[in-house]
Write a protein that holds these residues in place. Sequence first.
Motif, PDB file in Angstrom:
ATOM      1  N   ARG A  57       0.838  -1.208   0.000  1.00 57.82           N
ATOM      2  CA  ARG A  57       0.000   0.000   0.000  1.00 57.82           C
ATOM      3  C   ARG A  57       0.867   1.248   0.000  1.00 57.82           C
ATOM      4  O   ARG A  57       1.866   1.331   0.712  1.00 57.82           O
ATOM      5  CB  ARG A  57      -0.893   0.048   1.242  1.00 57.82           C
ATOM      6  CG  ARG A  57      -1.872  -1.069   1.364  1.00 57.82           C
ATOM      7  CD  ARG A  57      -2.973  -0.910   0.346  1.00 57.82           C
ATOM      8  NE  ARG A  57      -4.032  -1.857   0.621  1.00 57.82           N
ATOM      9  CZ  ARG A  57      -5.283  -1.675   0.325  1.00 57.82           C
ATOM     10  NH1 ARG A  57      -5.665  -0.585  -0.290  1.00 57.82           N
ATOM     11  NH2 ARG A  57      -6.187  -2.590   0.602  1.00 57.82           N
ATOM     12  N   GLU A  58       0.446   2.234  -0.796  1.00 54.39           N
ATOM     13  CA  GLU A  58       1.068   3.545  -0.743  1.00 54.39           C
ATOM     14  C   GLU A  58       0.206   4.381   0.197  1.00 54.39           C
ATOM     15  O   GLU A  58      -1.028   4.384   0.081  1.00 54.39           O
ATOM     16  CB  GLU A  58       1.123   4.166  -2.134  1.00 54.39           C
ATOM     17  CG  GLU A  58       1.993   5.397  -2.185  1.00 54.39           C
ATOM     18  CD  GLU A  58       2.161   5.913  -3.610  1.00 54.39           C
ATOM     19  OE1 GLU A  58       2.478   7.114  -3.738  1.00 54.39           O
ATOM     20  OE2 GLU A  58       1.947   5.145  -4.553  1.00 54.39           O
ATOM     21  N   GLU A 113     -10.820   8.976  16.390  1.00 55.59           N
ATOM     22  CA  GLU A 113     -10.128  10.184  15.929  1.00 55.59           C
ATOM     23  C   GLU A 113      -9.611   9.985  14.503  1.00 55.59           C
ATOM     24  O   GLU A 113      -9.703  10.890  13.673  1.00 55.59           O
ATOM     25  CB  GLU A 113      -8.979  10.517  16.886  1.00 55.59           C
ATOM     26  CG  GLU A 113      -8.428  11.907  16.713  1.00 55.59           C
ATOM     27  CD  GLU A 113      -7.453  12.293  17.804  1.00 55.59           C
ATOM     28  OE1 GLU A 113      -6.305  12.638  17.444  1.00 55.59           O
ATOM     29  OE2 GLU A 113      -7.819  12.273  18.993  1.00 55.59           O
ATOM     30  N   ALA A 114      -9.089   8.796  14.202  1.00 55.98           N
ATOM     31  CA  ALA A 114      -8.596   8.494  12.859  1.00 55.98           C
ATOM     32  C   ALA A 114      -9.746   8.491  11.851  1.00 55.98           C
ATOM     33  O   ALA A 114      -9.613   9.024  10.743  1.00 55.98           O
ATOM     34  CB  ALA A 114      -7.872   7.149  12.856  1.00 55.98           C
ATOM     35  N   ALA A 122      -6.364   3.550   7.945  1.00 49.90           N
ATOM     36  CA  ALA A 122      -5.532   2.756   8.852  1.00 49.90           C
ATOM     37  C   ALA A 122      -4.795   3.685   9.813  1.00 49.90           C
ATOM     38  O   ALA A 122      -4.730   4.902   9.599  1.00 49.90           O
ATOM     39  CB  ALA A 122      -4.529   1.928   8.058  1.00 49.90           C
ATOM     40  N   VAL A 123      -4.245   3.076  10.851  1.00 51.40           N
ATOM     41  CA  VAL A 123      -3.331   3.778  11.754  1.00 51.40           C
ATOM     42  C   VAL A 123      -2.059   2.940  11.792  1.00 51.40           C
ATOM     43  O   VAL A 123      -2.096   1.745  12.108  1.00 51.40           O
ATOM     44  CB  VAL A 123      -3.909   3.947  13.175  1.00 51.40           C
ATOM     45  CG1 VAL A 123      -2.917   4.682  14.074  1.00 51.40           C
ATOM     46  CG2 VAL A 123      -5.238   4.686  13.140  1.00 51.40           C
ATOM     47  N   VAL A 124      -0.948   3.573  11.438  1.00 56.39           N
ATOM     48  CA  VAL A 124       0.340   2.883  11.449  1.00 56.39           C
ATOM     49  C   VAL A 124       1.165   3.347  12.645  1.00 56.39           C
ATOM     50  O   VAL A 124       0.882   4.378  13.248  1.00 56.39           O
ATOM     51  CB  VAL A 124       1.123   3.115  10.130  1.00 56.39           C
ATOM     52  CG1 VAL A 124       0.358   2.551   8.936  1.00 56.39           C
ATOM     53  CG2 VAL A 124       1.445   4.586   9.910  1.00 56.39           C
ATOM     54  N   ASN A 125       2.176   2.545  12.950  1.00 58.11           N
ATOM     55  CA  ASN A 125       3.095   2.867  14.037  1.00 58.11           C
ATOM     56  C   ASN A 125       2.363   3.027  15.372  1.00 58.11           C
ATOM     57  O   ASN A 125       2.668   3.924  16.158  1.00 58.11           O
ATOM     58  CB  ASN A 125       3.910   4.110  13.684  1.00 58.11           C
ATOM     59  CG  ASN A 125       5.316   4.037  14.231  1.00 58.11           C
ATOM     60  OD1 ASN A 125       5.804   2.963  14.560  1.00 58.11           O
ATOM     61  ND2 ASN A 125       5.971   5.180  14.333  1.00 58.11           N
ATOM     62  N   VAL A 126       1.398   2.156  15.624  1.00 59.13           N
ATOM     63  CA  VAL A 126       0.594   2.226  16.854  1.00 59.13           C
ATOM     64  C   VAL A 126       1.467   1.886  18.062  1.00 59.13           C
ATOM     65  O   VAL A 126       2.220   0.913  18.053  1.00 59.13           O
ATOM     66  CB  VAL A 126      -0.613   1.267  16.781  1.00 59.13           C
ATOM     67  CG1 VAL A 126      -1.344   1.214  18.108  1.00 59.13           C
ATOM     68  CG2 VAL A 126      -1.552   1.682  15.660  1.00 59.13           C
ATOM     69  N   ARG A 127       1.337   2.685  19.082  1.00 59.77           N
ATOM     70  CA  ARG A 127       2.081   2.504  20.336  1.00 59.77           C
ATOM     71  C   ARG A 127       1.136   2.714  21.508  1.00 59.77           C
ATOM     72  O   ARG A 127       0.121   3.395  21.403  1.00 59.77           O
ATOM     73  CB  ARG A 127       3.232   3.514  20.444  1.00 59.77           C
ATOM     74  CG  ARG A 127       4.258   3.431  19.335  1.00 59.77           C
ATOM     75  CD  ARG A 127       5.092   2.158  19.450  1.00 59.77           C
ATOM     76  NE  ARG A 127       6.144   2.118  18.460  1.00 59.77           N
ATOM     77  CZ  ARG A 127       6.101   1.408  17.344  1.00 59.77           C
ATOM     78  NH1 ARG A 127       5.030   0.710  17.043  1.00 59.77           N
ATOM     79  NH2 ARG A 127       7.122   1.401  16.515  1.00 59.77           N
ATOM     80  N   VAL A 130      -3.486   7.238   8.412  1.00 60.58           N
ATOM     81  CA  VAL A 130      -3.110   7.256   7.002  1.00 60.58           C
ATOM     82  C   VAL A 130      -4.324   6.915   6.130  1.00 60.58           C
ATOM     83  O   VAL A 130      -5.267   6.277   6.574  1.00 60.58           O
ATOM     84  CB  VAL A 130      -1.962   6.262   6.686  1.00 60.58           C
ATOM     85  CG1 VAL A 130      -0.695   6.628   7.428  1.00 60.58           C
ATOM     86  CG2 VAL A 130      -2.383   4.829   6.998  1.00 60.58           C
ATOM     87  N   ARG A 131      -4.232   7.383   4.904  1.00 59.08           N
ATOM     88  CA  ARG A 131      -5.259   7.049   3.894  1.00 59.08           C
ATOM     89  C   ARG A 131      -4.515   6.347   2.760  1.00 59.08           C
ATOM     90  O   ARG A 131      -3.389   6.697   2.414  1.00 59.08           O
ATOM     91  CB  ARG A 131      -5.923   8.334   3.402  1.00 59.08           C
ATOM     92  CG  ARG A 131      -7.081   8.084   2.471  1.00 59.08           C
ATOM     93  CD  ARG A 131      -7.840   9.350   2.036  1.00 59.08           C
ATOM     94  NE  ARG A 131      -7.216  10.615   2.358  1.00 59.08           N
ATOM     95  CZ  ARG A 131      -7.792  11.566   3.095  1.00 59.08           C
ATOM     96  NH1 ARG A 131      -8.995  11.381   3.610  1.00 59.08           N
ATOM     97  NH2 ARG A 131      -7.179  12.714   3.305  1.00 59.08           N
TER      98      ARG A 131
END
Length: 103
Positions: free
Chosen positions: A12-13, A67-68, A75-80, A100-101
């Motif tokens: 995915r881009e 919120e996203a 999606a949400v990347v780099n989840v911590r 991210v979209r």
Amino acid sequence: MILVNTDYITGRELEMLGLVKGSTIQTRNIGKDITAGLKTLVGGELKAYTEMMNEARAQATKRMVQEAEALGADAVVNVRYASAAVMQGAAEVVAYGTAVRFK
């Protein structure tokens, strides 16, 4: 909503939308605090606190996803996750990542 702890999604881009987060502060009632305090004398898992932290992580994650979604994210990347004691028997849990979209 896809949630990953990497900064990419294979194949995915991504278009970055920004930081999203969710948090909650949870506590147990005094009866469970007393029971947990007694458990420290004999050792073992403090199940009431394990449940509390699981509930807190779920709530913080839900708020982060909301919120996203408000930003139009796929999606949400780099989840911590982070947690901290706020006071005796209470903890704050924060979930955060980058919304991210897909392009």
